[in-house]
Design a protein around this motif. Structure first.
Motif, short mmCIF file in Angstrom:
data_model
loop_
_atom_site.label_atom_id
_atom_site.label_comp_id
_atom_site.label_asym_id
_atom_site.label_seq_id
_atom_site.Cartn_x
_atom_site.Cartn_y
_atom_site.Cartn_z
N ARG A 40 43.84 70.08 -32.50
CA ARG A 40 43.38 69.84 -31.60
C ARG A 40 43.30 70.34 -30.21
NH1 ARG A 40 42.81 63.18 -31.76
NH2 ARG A 40 41.56 63.81 -34.11
N SER A 41 42.19 71.15 -29.94
CA SER A 41 41.57 71.42 -28.51
C SER A 41 41.50 70.38 -27.71
CB SER A 41 40.92 72.48 -28.12
OG SER A 41 40.93 73.63 -29.29
N ARG A 42 42.63 70.91 -26.46
CA ARG A 42 42.40 69.99 -24.76
C ARG A 42 42.53 70.21 -24.09
NH1 ARG A 42 42.69 64.00 -24.81
NH2 ARG A 42 42.80 65.01 -22.89
N GLN A 43 41.60 69.85 -22.89
CA GLN A 43 42.24 70.59 -21.51
C GLN A 43 41.90 69.52 -20.57
OE1 GLN A 43 37.76 72.25 -20.85
NE2 GLN A 43 38.44 74.04 -21.31
N CYS A 44 42.73 69.88 -19.14
CA CYS A 44 43.23 68.91 -18.87
C CYS A 44 43.00 68.96 -17.11
CB CYS A 44 44.88 68.64 -18.80
SG CYS A 44 45.68 67.46 -17.35
N GLY A 73 49.94 76.36 -10.53
CA GLY A 73 49.37 75.40 -10.54
C GLY A 73 49.57 73.97 -10.28
N LEU A 74 49.12 73.19 -10.15
CA LEU A 74 49.28 71.43 -10.74
C LEU A 74 49.74 71.36 -12.38
CD1 LEU A 74 46.92 69.41 -9.65
CD2 LEU A 74 48.84 69.73 -8.54
N VAL A 75 51.28 71.07 -12.47
CA VAL A 75 51.55 70.64 -13.24
C VAL A 75 51.53 69.75 -14.55
CG1 VAL A 75 54.44 70.17 -14.77
CG2 VAL A 75 53.54 72.00 -12.01
N VAL A 76 51.10 69.35 -15.49
CA VAL A 76 50.82 68.15 -17.18
C VAL A 76 52.21 67.38 -16.97
CG1 VAL A 76 50.06 67.79 -18.45
CG2 VAL A 76 49.32 69.72 -17.37
N HIS A 77 52.49 66.80 -16.83
CA HIS A 77 53.41 65.31 -17.23
C HIS A 77 53.95 65.53 -17.79
CE1 HIS A 77 50.37 63.53 -14.07
NE2 HIS A 77 51.28 63.34 -13.75
N GLU A 126 47.30 72.56 -14.94
CA GLU A 126 46.35 71.99 -15.10
C GLU A 126 44.84 73.34 -15.97
OE1 GLU A 126 44.49 71.87 -11.23
OE2 GLU A 126 45.74 73.10 -10.42
N HIS A 127 44.85 74.24 -15.27
CA HIS A 127 43.49 75.14 -15.86
C HIS A 127 43.96 75.90 -16.70
CE1 HIS A 127 46.89 78.38 -14.65
NE2 HIS A 127 46.98 77.49 -13.15
N ASP A 128 44.95 75.39 -18.05
CA ASP A 128 45.57 75.96 -19.38
C ASP A 128 44.52 75.53 -20.03
OD1 ASP A 128 47.18 77.34 -18.43
OD2 ASP A 128 48.78 76.20 -18.41
N ASP A 129 44.05 76.08 -20.76
CA ASP A 129 43.36 75.25 -21.99
C ASP A 129 43.99 75.52 -23.28
OD1 ASP A 129 40.79 76.09 -21.53
OD2 ASP A 129 41.12 78.38 -21.64
N GLU A 141 56.53 67.26 -37.16
CA GLU A 141 57.03 67.77 -36.52
C GLU A 141 54.83 68.32 -35.93
OE1 GLU A 141 58.41 73.06 -35.04
OE2 GLU A 141 57.45 72.11 -37.01
N LEU A 142 55.25 68.29 -34.13
CA LEU A 142 54.42 68.12 -33.24
C LEU A 142 54.31 69.54 -31.94
CD1 LEU A 142 54.89 65.07 -34.32
CD2 LEU A 142 51.70 65.33 -33.94
N TRP A 143 54.03 69.94 -31.48
CA TRP A 143 53.72 70.57 -30.14
C TRP A 143 52.75 70.84 -29.67
CZ3 TRP A 143 54.02 72.63 -35.37
CH2 TRP A 143 53.14 73.84 -35.57
N THR A 144 52.38 70.88 -28.34
CA THR A 144 51.74 71.55 -27.13
C THR A 144 51.86 73.45 -27.12
OG1 THR A 144 52.66 71.04 -25.15
CG2 THR A 144 50.87 69.38 -25.90
N ALA A 145 50.81 73.31 -27.16
CA ALA A 145 50.80 74.87 -26.57
C ALA A 145 49.27 75.31 -25.80
CB ALA A 145 50.33 76.24 -28.14
N ARG A 146 49.82 76.26 -24.60
CA ARG A 146 48.50 77.38 -23.90
C ARG A 146 47.96 78.08 -25.35
NH1 ARG A 146 52.57 77.27 -20.21
NH2 ARG A 146 53.14 79.37 -20.73
N GLU A 147 46.32 78.54 -25.25
CA GLU A 147 46.09 79.03 -26.23
C GLU A 147 46.79 80.88 -26.19
OE1 GLU A 147 43.90 79.08 -27.80
OE2 GLU A 147 43.30 76.71 -27.70
#
Length: 285
Positions: free
Chosen positions: A176-180, A213-217, A250-253, A266-272
């Motif tokens: 699932r794509s996200r932006q922050c 840039g700003l760091v996502v928590h 903050e600017h990462d897709d 198993e789950l993870w977040t990852a930049r494109e």
């Protein structure tokens, strides 16, 4: 790594093991409404007596140090409940939560926190001091969850230093794509009463801690993954663990990823096209 390593007396810091901190809170409809809006959940927020999303407890019974007791990074000055680790950068490295029940709007919450361990390790970037904190959260006198929190302290970043490029992570079975953006990071900092400046003060994050840039928590990423797991499993997980691997900005897709694993997901977040930022496991039992 800098030429001068701060003096670090691990035996002195281990003297904090066993220290406890107790705080109480009341879960109101206002928190439920604001958390629901910040996390972009569908439907209506929970009302009085209704079940709240998992990991909303990161917003409850948080330390409230006076302004005069905040350090330059926005964290409370060290040497109170947490040991006075003389390394400048502090991050939430990961944690694990066992859920024994549900939090509901209207609950009176009591949090008991204990310093469980303090250890020193040496990595490629220098000394790393890990502080393990155990939390017990009770609602109306009944145990709701137990949590292990890992905090890591490290040396200041060297401006212009080139880090080794990490290996890109493969996509999951579910994605699932996200932006922050900055507004979301500010809202989450406010909800969790987290004044760490890397999440809302861009000039500090870039000029002092040498981030782009700003760091996502980390806890915010954990909350996204935990709720994604509940959606995919069809029910909230009984246990959930997570670990920070690389910063997300903050600017990462980026995207939430998941795939089936023994006992759950198993789950993870990852930049494109990038590495995993936060890894997690969600268990059905």
């Amino acid at each position: 790594m800098s030429d001068e390593i701060p003096a670090l007396d691990i035996d002195h810091l281990r003297g904090w093991i066993g220290r406890e901190d107790v705080a109480v809170d009341l879960v109101g409809e206002d928190l439920a409404r604001k958390y629901h809006a910040t996390m972009d959940f569908p439907g209506e927020p929970a009302r009085q007596g209704e079940i709240l999303p998992q990991l909303i407890h990161f917003c409850l019974a948080q330390p409230a140090a006076p302004m005069a007791m905040l350090g330059a990074d926005g964290h409370p000055s060290r040497g109170g409940f947490l040991p006075p680790v003389p390394l400048p950068r502090r991050m939430w490295a990961g944690g694990a939560v066992t859920f024994h029940g549900d939090l509901r709007v209207g609950d009176r919450v009591r949090r008991v926190s204990r310093i469980a361990d303090v250890t020193l390790k040496h990595g490629r970037s220098g000394p790393l001091c890990f502080v393990t904190v155990e939390h017990r959260l009770e609602a109306n006198g009944s145990l709701v969850l137990e949590e292990r929190q890992e905090i890591v302290y490290r040396e200041a970043a060297v401006p212009g230093a080139q880090a080794e490029a990490p290996t890109p992570r493969d996509p999951g079975t579910h994605r699932r794509s996200r932006q922050c953006g900055a507004a979301l990071l500010f809202r989450y900092s406010a909800l969790t009463f987290n004044a760490h400046r890397i999440h809302y003060d861009r000039s500090y994050a870039q000029q002092v801690e040498a981030y782009p840039g700003l760091v996502v928590h980390g806890p915010l990423q954990a909350a996204w993954l935990c709720n994604y797991a509940a959606e995919l499993l069809g029910a909230p997980p009984k246990r959930f663990s997570f670990r920070g691997l690389s910063p997300l900005f903050e600017h990462d897709d980026f995207a939430l990823h998941a795939r089936e694993a023994e006992g759950g997901l198993e789950l993870w977040t990852a930049r494109e096209g990038g590495p995993a930022c936060m890894s997690a496991k969600a268990y059905r039992a």
